[in-house]
Design a protein around this motif. Structure first.
Motif, PDB file in Angstrom:
ATOM      1  N   LEU A  86       0.922  -1.274  -0.026  1.00  0.00           N
ATOM      2  CA  LEU A  86       0.197   0.095  -0.042  1.00  0.00           C
ATOM      3  C   LEU A  86       0.937   1.159  -0.055  1.00  0.00           C
ATOM      4  CD1 LEU A  86      -2.524  -0.857   2.806  1.00  0.00           C
ATOM      5  CD2 LEU A  86      -3.168  -0.487   0.319  1.00  0.00           C
ATOM      6  N   ALA A  98      -7.004   1.873  -5.329  1.00  0.00           N
ATOM      7  CA  ALA A  98      -7.525   1.670  -4.013  1.00  0.00           C
ATOM      8  C   ALA A  98      -9.171   1.278  -4.066  1.00  0.00           C
ATOM      9  CB  ALA A  98      -7.354   2.664  -3.061  1.00  0.00           C
ATOM     10  N   CYS A 112      -3.162   4.539  -3.396  1.00  0.00           N
ATOM     11  CA  CYS A 112      -4.064   5.115  -2.817  1.00  0.00           C
ATOM     12  C   CYS A 112      -4.044   6.496  -2.992  1.00  0.00           C
ATOM     13  CB  CYS A 112      -3.729   5.023  -1.271  1.00  0.00           C
ATOM     14  SG  CYS A 112      -3.920   3.129  -0.859  1.00  0.00           S
ATOM     15  N   GLN A 162      -7.591   7.269   2.275  1.00  0.00           N
ATOM     16  CA  GLN A 162      -7.956   6.309   1.666  1.00  0.00           C
ATOM     17  C   GLN A 162      -7.283   4.947   1.954  1.00  0.00           C
ATOM     18  OE1 GLN A 162      -7.395   5.954  -3.007  1.00  0.00           O
ATOM     19  NE2 GLN A 162      -9.614   5.704  -3.045  1.00  0.00           N
ATOM     20  N   LEU A 163      -5.940   5.412   2.230  1.00  0.00           N
ATOM     21  CA  LEU A 163      -5.155   4.271   2.608  1.00  0.00           C
ATOM     22  C   LEU A 163      -5.716   3.618   3.883  1.00  0.00           C
ATOM     23  CD1 LEU A 163      -1.157   3.890   2.735  1.00  0.00           C
ATOM     24  CD2 LEU A 163      -2.425   3.313   4.815  1.00  0.00           C
ATOM     25  N   VAL A 189      -8.616   1.132   3.089  1.00  0.00           N
ATOM     26  CA  VAL A 189      -7.957   0.011   2.470  1.00  0.00           C
ATOM     27  C   VAL A 189      -7.517  -0.836   3.663  1.00  0.00           C
ATOM     28  CG1 VAL A 189      -6.224  -1.156   1.178  1.00  0.00           C
ATOM     29  CG2 VAL A 189      -7.325   0.710   0.160  1.00  0.00           C
TER      30      VAL A 189
END
Length: 507
Positions: free
Chosen positions: A309, A380, A403, A408-409, A412
Motif C-alpha cells: 500500500l 484503492a 491510494c 483512502q489508505l 483499505v
C-alpha cells in the motif's frame, strides 16, 4: 538412513494398506523411489488408543525428564546427517542452504522448549491461602496449575518440511506441554517425514517413555486426517496449510460430541505500507528489499509480502520501476509440488485477466514445475470494490495498491482480513501518520514490523506467529516461540485439597 514407507505407530511400524503414493521430485515431477502406504481407519484408531494410554503417564513426567526428551529428539534428528538434507532437497526443490538453516531452526526450537520446560513458568502455579476468620464467609484455600489437554494431532506443512513438520514447532510445543503427538505427514515430503519420524521414535525409546507418546501416519487422501481429528481421544489440532484445509478441520472438530481447539495457520497476504517520507527518501532501497522478500523461497513462506500500500505519485512510480527492473532478472524457482506450481500459475493468470489489475513485471519463465515472480498494481477504489483481490496467491506474486491519500489508505486497511504480519516503512516525517494507524494494525495482525519484511520469523519468547482469521483460526495464539505451549494447556483450580492429594508442584 533407509526410507521404507511404513507407518510408525507407537513402538511398531507397518505398511499402510489404504492405497499408496510416492514422494515427487519437485524439480521434475518424477516419482521418487519407495512408495508410502496410507493409514486405514483401524491404523488411526490404534495410534489414538496408544496416545491416550501414553497420556496418562506422560502428562505427569517430571520437568527434567521431559526437557531431556526434547533435547534427545534434537540429537536424533541431527544424527540423521546429510541424508535428511538430500532427501528434503529432492522432495521440495528447496536449496541446501535453506534446508540446513531450517534444520538448525528445528533443533533450536526443541532446545528452546526444553529450556522452557525446565524453567516451569508455563505451569503458572498460583497459591491463594485460606482465611478461616474472614467474614461473612471463610476464604477457601485455592491453588492453580496448567495441565496438558491430551493427545494432539499435528498436520505437517508443505512449505517447511522440518520446522513446521514432524518434529517442528507444533510437535515440540505439544510435547513440552505434556501431550503425546500423532503426526499426519504431508504428502509433499513423505521421505523426509519418515526420516524425522524415526528419529523421534528412537528418542521416545531412549527416554524410556510410553511408546504411544509419538506416532506418524501417512494419508493417500483426506480420510485418515479427518478420522484423526474426529477421534474422541484427540484433544487439540495443530495445522499449517490452506484456508480450505484449515476450515475443513475446524468444521470436523466443531461437530464432535466434545469440540476441540484447532490451531490452524492458513492465509495471509502480509501487507507492506510505504509511508510518504520513507517512499520519498528510500524508494529504490525499499524496492530492492521488497523484491528480495517477495521471491524468497519462491514466495512460499507464510510471510512473503503479497500486497503493498502506498500513495500514488512520482515516488511510487520510482519504487515500481525499480522493482520491475529487478524482478525481470530473477529466474523462476522450483515450487514445492506440481499441484502448488499449478495453483500459483492459475492465481497469476487470474490477476492477469482481472479488468482492474495491471501487470507491471514478471520474472524469467521456467518449467511447468517452477514459478516465475510477478508484480501487479491496482487502485484503492478497485481493491475496495473487488474482495477477490485479497485472495492469497501462494508464491512470488505481489499486488501494489495505489491510494489517493492517507485517508483512502486507512479505508483499505479497514477492509483487510486478518494477517500474520504488517510491515511499515517509515522515516521521521511519517511518525504522526503511523501513530494514528497503529491501533488499527494491532487489531489486524499478530506481528507489526518497522522498516523490514515479515520473512524471517525469529524463534523467540517474544515472537507471535499468528493473527486474526483467516491468518489463523484463533488470533489469541502463536505457532512460533515459547508462547506456543499455552495452546495445549488449560488451568485447573484445586480448592481445600489435603496436601497429600495435591499434585507435587502445588504442595
Amino acid at each position: 538412513m533407509t526410507i521404507i514407507g511404513n507407518l510408525l505407530i507407537a513402538e511398531s511400524e507397518k505398511r499402510g494398506t489404504n492405497g499408496e503414493f510416492h514422494g515427487i521430485e519437485a524439480a521434475t515431477g518424477n516419482p521418487l523411489p519407495v512408495s508410502f502406504g496410507g493409514a486405514t481407519p483401524e491404523d488411526v484408531e490404534r495410534a489414538a488408543s496408544k496416545a491416550w494410554a501414553a497420556f496418562q503417564l506422560y502428562r505427569e513426567t517430571d520437568l527434567e525428564s521431559r526437557a531431556a526428551f526434547l533435547e534427545t529428539i534434537a540429537e536424533e534428528v541431527e544424527s540423521i546427517g546429510d541424508s535428511l538434507i538430500v532427501r528434503a532437497m529432492a522432495e521440495t526443490g528447496l536449496p541446501r542452504g535453506r534446508l540446513e538453516g531450517e534444520r538448525a531452526r528445528t533443533l533450536g526450537q526443541l532446545q528452546l522448549f526444553a529450556k522452557e520446560v525446565r524453567d516451569g513458568r508455563f505451569q503458572e502455579l498460583r497459591f491463594d491461602g485460606a482465611d478461616p476468620s474472614r467474614k461473612p464467609a471463610p476464604k477457601p484455600d485455592l491453588r492453580l496449575r496448567n495441565v496438558p489437554l491430551g493427545p494432539v494431532a499435528v498436520f505437517g506443512a508443505s512449505n517447511f518440511p522440518l520446522a513446521f513438520s514432524v518434529a517442528g514447532g507444533d510437535t515440540a510445543s505439544a510435547l513440552a506441554a505434556g501431550c503425546p503427538v500423532i503426526v499426519k505427514a504431508h504428502s509433499a515430503h513423505p521421505g523426509t517425514s519418515e526420516l524425522v519420524g524415526r528419529a523421534v521414535q528412537r528418542a521416545v525409546a531412549r527416554a524410556n517413555l510410553h511408546p504411544g507418546t509419538f506416532s506418524l501416519i501417512f494419508d493417500t487422501g483426506f480420510e485418515a486426517g479427518q478420522k484423526l481429528v474426529a477421534d474422541p481421544r484427540i484433544r487439540a489440532v495443530g495445522f499449517t496449510g490452506s484456508r480450505r484445509g484449515g476450515t475443513a478441520l475446524m468444521e470436523i472438530a466443531s461437530r464432535r460430541k466434545q469440540p476441540i481447539p484447532v490451531y490452524a495457520e492458513m492465509s495471509s497476504i502480509n501487507p507492506v505500507i510505504l509511508f510518504p517520507d520513507a517512499l520519498k527518501n528510500r524508494a529504490r532501497e525499499i524496492a530492492s528489499a521488497f523484491v528480495a522478500s517477495l521471491v524468497l523461497g519462491a514466495g512460499q513462506f507464510c510471510t512473503n509480502p503479497g500486497m503493498l500500500l502506498a500513495l500514488d505519485g512520482a515516488d511510487l512510480d520510482t519504487f515500481t520501476q525499480t522493482a520491475a527492473e529487478l524482478l525481470a532478472d530473477i529466474s523462476a524457482q522450483p515450487m514445492l509440488t506440481p499441484s502448488i506450481a499449478k495453483a500459483y500459475g492459475d492465481g497469476v493468470a487470474k490477476l492477469e485477466r482481472h479488468p482492474e489489475v495491471r501487470s507491471i513485471a514478471s520474472g524469467k519463465t521456467g518449467s511447468a514445475y517452477e514459478g516465475a515472480a510477478a508484480l501487479f498494481e491496482t487502485s484503492a477504489e478497485a481493491f475496495l470494490a473487488h474482495h477477490e483481490l485479497q485472495d492469497e496467491v501462494f508464491g512470488a506474486a505481489g499486488l501494489i495498491v495505489r491510494c489517493r491519500n492517507l485517508a483512502q489508505l486507512n479505508e483499505v486497511v479497514d477492509a483487510l482480513e486478518g494477517q500474520l504480519t504488517v510491515a511499515l516503512h517509515i522515516d521521521d516525517g511519517d511518525q504522526e501518520a503511523v501513530t494514528s494507524l497503529i491501533p488499527k494494525l494491532e487489531l489486524l495482525a499478530g506481528r507489526l514490523l518497522v522498516n523490514g519484511f515479515g520473512t524471517g520469523v525469529e524463534v523467540s519468547p517474544a515472537m507471535v506467529h499468528g493473527g486474526p482469521y483467516p491468518a489463523t483460526s484463533d488470533g489469541r495464539s502463536t505457532s512460533v516461540g515459547t508462547l506456543a505451549i499455552y495452546r495445549f494447556l488449560r488451568p485447573v483450580s484445586y480448592q481445600d485439597f489435603p496436601v497429600i492429594l495435591l499434585p507435587e508442584p502445588l504442595r
